[in-house]
Design a protein around this motif. Sequence first.
Motif, PDB file in Angstrom:
ATOM      1  N   GLU A 104     -42.201 -37.554  43.486  1.00  0.00           N
ATOM      2  CA  GLU A 104     -43.049 -38.515  42.784  1.00  0.00           C
ATOM      3  C   GLU A 104     -42.458 -38.844  41.419  1.00  0.00           C
ATOM      4  OE1 GLU A 104     -46.783 -36.493  42.677  1.00  0.00           O
ATOM      5  OE2 GLU A 104     -47.096 -36.642  44.867  1.00  0.00           O
ATOM      6  N   ARG A 105     -43.093 -39.770  40.722  1.00  0.00           N
ATOM      7  CA  ARG A 105     -42.555 -40.223  39.435  1.00  0.00           C
ATOM      8  C   ARG A 105     -42.478 -39.122  38.395  1.00  0.00           C
ATOM      9  NH1 ARG A 105     -44.890 -46.230  37.918  1.00  0.00           N
ATOM     10  NH2 ARG A 105     -43.526 -47.412  39.335  1.00  0.00           N
ATOM     11  N   ASN A 106     -43.345 -38.109  38.505  1.00  0.00           N
ATOM     12  CA  ASN A 106     -43.321 -37.034  37.507  1.00  0.00           C
ATOM     13  C   ASN A 106     -42.478 -35.849  37.969  1.00  0.00           C
ATOM     14  OD1 ASN A 106     -45.076 -36.361  39.548  1.00  0.00           O
ATOM     15  ND2 ASN A 106     -46.594 -35.373  38.206  1.00  0.00           N
ATOM     16  N   ASP A 107     -41.725 -36.023  39.068  1.00  0.00           N
ATOM     17  CA  ASP A 107     -40.812 -34.990  39.540  1.00  0.00           C
ATOM     18  C   ASP A 107     -39.387 -35.292  39.080  1.00  0.00           C
ATOM     19  OD1 ASP A 107     -42.833 -33.547  40.855  1.00  0.00           O
ATOM     20  OD2 ASP A 107     -42.661 -34.799  42.653  1.00  0.00           O
ATOM     21  N   LEU A 108     -38.434 -34.516  39.579  1.00  0.00           N
ATOM     22  CA  LEU A 108     -37.041 -34.645  39.141  1.00  0.00           C
ATOM     23  C   LEU A 108     -36.083 -34.660  40.321  1.00  0.00           C
ATOM     24  CD1 LEU A 108     -36.936 -31.989  36.268  1.00  0.00           C
ATOM     25  CD2 LEU A 108     -36.457 -34.406  35.956  1.00  0.00           C
ATOM     26  N   VAL A 109     -35.026 -35.415  40.173  1.00  0.00           N
ATOM     27  CA  VAL A 109     -33.875 -35.325  41.063  1.00  0.00           C
ATOM     28  C   VAL A 109     -32.789 -34.577  40.298  1.00  0.00           C
ATOM     29  CG1 VAL A 109     -32.086 -36.630  42.290  1.00  0.00           C
ATOM     30  CG2 VAL A 109     -34.457 -37.470  42.253  1.00  0.00           C
ATOM     31  N   ILE A 110     -32.132 -33.634  40.966  1.00  0.00           N
ATOM     32  CA  ILE A 110     -31.046 -32.884  40.337  1.00  0.00           C
ATOM     33  C   ILE A 110     -29.755 -33.205  41.074  1.00  0.00           C
ATOM     34  CG2 ILE A 110     -30.094 -30.605  39.832  1.00  0.00           C
ATOM     35  CD1 ILE A 110     -32.931 -29.605  39.440  1.00  0.00           C
TER      36      ILE A 110
END
Length: 385
Positions: A104-110
């Motif tokens: 979601e928008r408040n998550d992160l891609v690493i």
Amino acid sequence: MTAPLKHSDPIIVDVALGDRAYDIVIGRDVLQSLGERVAALRPGARAAIVTDRNVADHWLEKTQASLAAAGIATSHFTVEEGEGSKSYAGLQQVSEALIAARIERNDLVIALGGGVVGDLAGFSAAILRRGVDYVQVPTTLLAQVDSSVGGKTGINSPQGKNLIGAFHQPVLVLADTAVLDTLPQRQFRAGYAEVVKYGLLGDEAFFTWLEANHADIFAGGAAREHAIATSCRAKAAIVVRDEREAGERALLNLGHTFGHALEAATGFSDRLFHGEGVSIGMVLAAELSAHLGMIAETEAARISNHLAAVGLPTHLQDIAGFAQEGLADADALMALMAQDKKVKRGRLTFILFKAVGSAVIAPNVEPSVVRDFLKRRLERRAPAG
């Protein structure tokens, strides 16, 4: 300029972009601090790790462990190694995987990998739900000093390098110099070309230091962190002044107009790594500058000699399969350069030299001059054997 005598605490380089500012954390074994740093930046966020198969074998488990220790739930998606993944198909695969993982928008891609993974994961984050934050964990020297910093993300088109993309700044860059110990020597050398670039474009003292200290950088001594931090500071300073390449940031493309054309001519394959193309491109830029009377031929030779000393290709004839159609043809190379992102109203822009350590943007070099220059370089005899 001198390097520290021993490994020290992590070096922090600030990319001062106001409310989008972020840190570049550089040091040996800093990967173990990833979870703690991510949790502090984005409390409660989940993370999706994008990596490639080779990096996953070495570093995925340690990355997951660091995030888990900080209470961060993760998923991961693995792509194939190499520029072939930086494609429309690769973008679709990663984007669909992130959607399936319910990022979601408040998550992160690493982005855990080299420049390919960083560009692909960063672009996927830029367009997922109209923008999701991401963290760069670069695992190659080239990515640590260049592609992970500055927010350029994207994929390749069959017509040229990085023609589809977006500016999307990371929220953190974590450059663990220990991961470079598992890097094949050829890839490390390719990344070193980008380190040299920073000395050549604006810091002659740094270039002189590299001439004296490159062996310690390759050996993994404290000079490695010093070189990476110096490179990152140089890039960060330029990015802050010109984030979207309206002017000065074009200097970072030293060697790239030629280099990207050579990558395209070799099919974005392992015949020519990106940094190898940049190495040849910087030598061509230096020789073109000498041809135009901007620098002395001895200065162009100094640049070529250092790159050759560390084992990088410096001439077109050094490329594997040089005689294949499209690579030994000046008109074909000119056509590929015409697709470069720096072309404006059909005019090629080159980054050339006023001196070693002083590069300039040259937007009005006559194409006929460049074509004749390339033809002469293509007529050089290939090395024996």
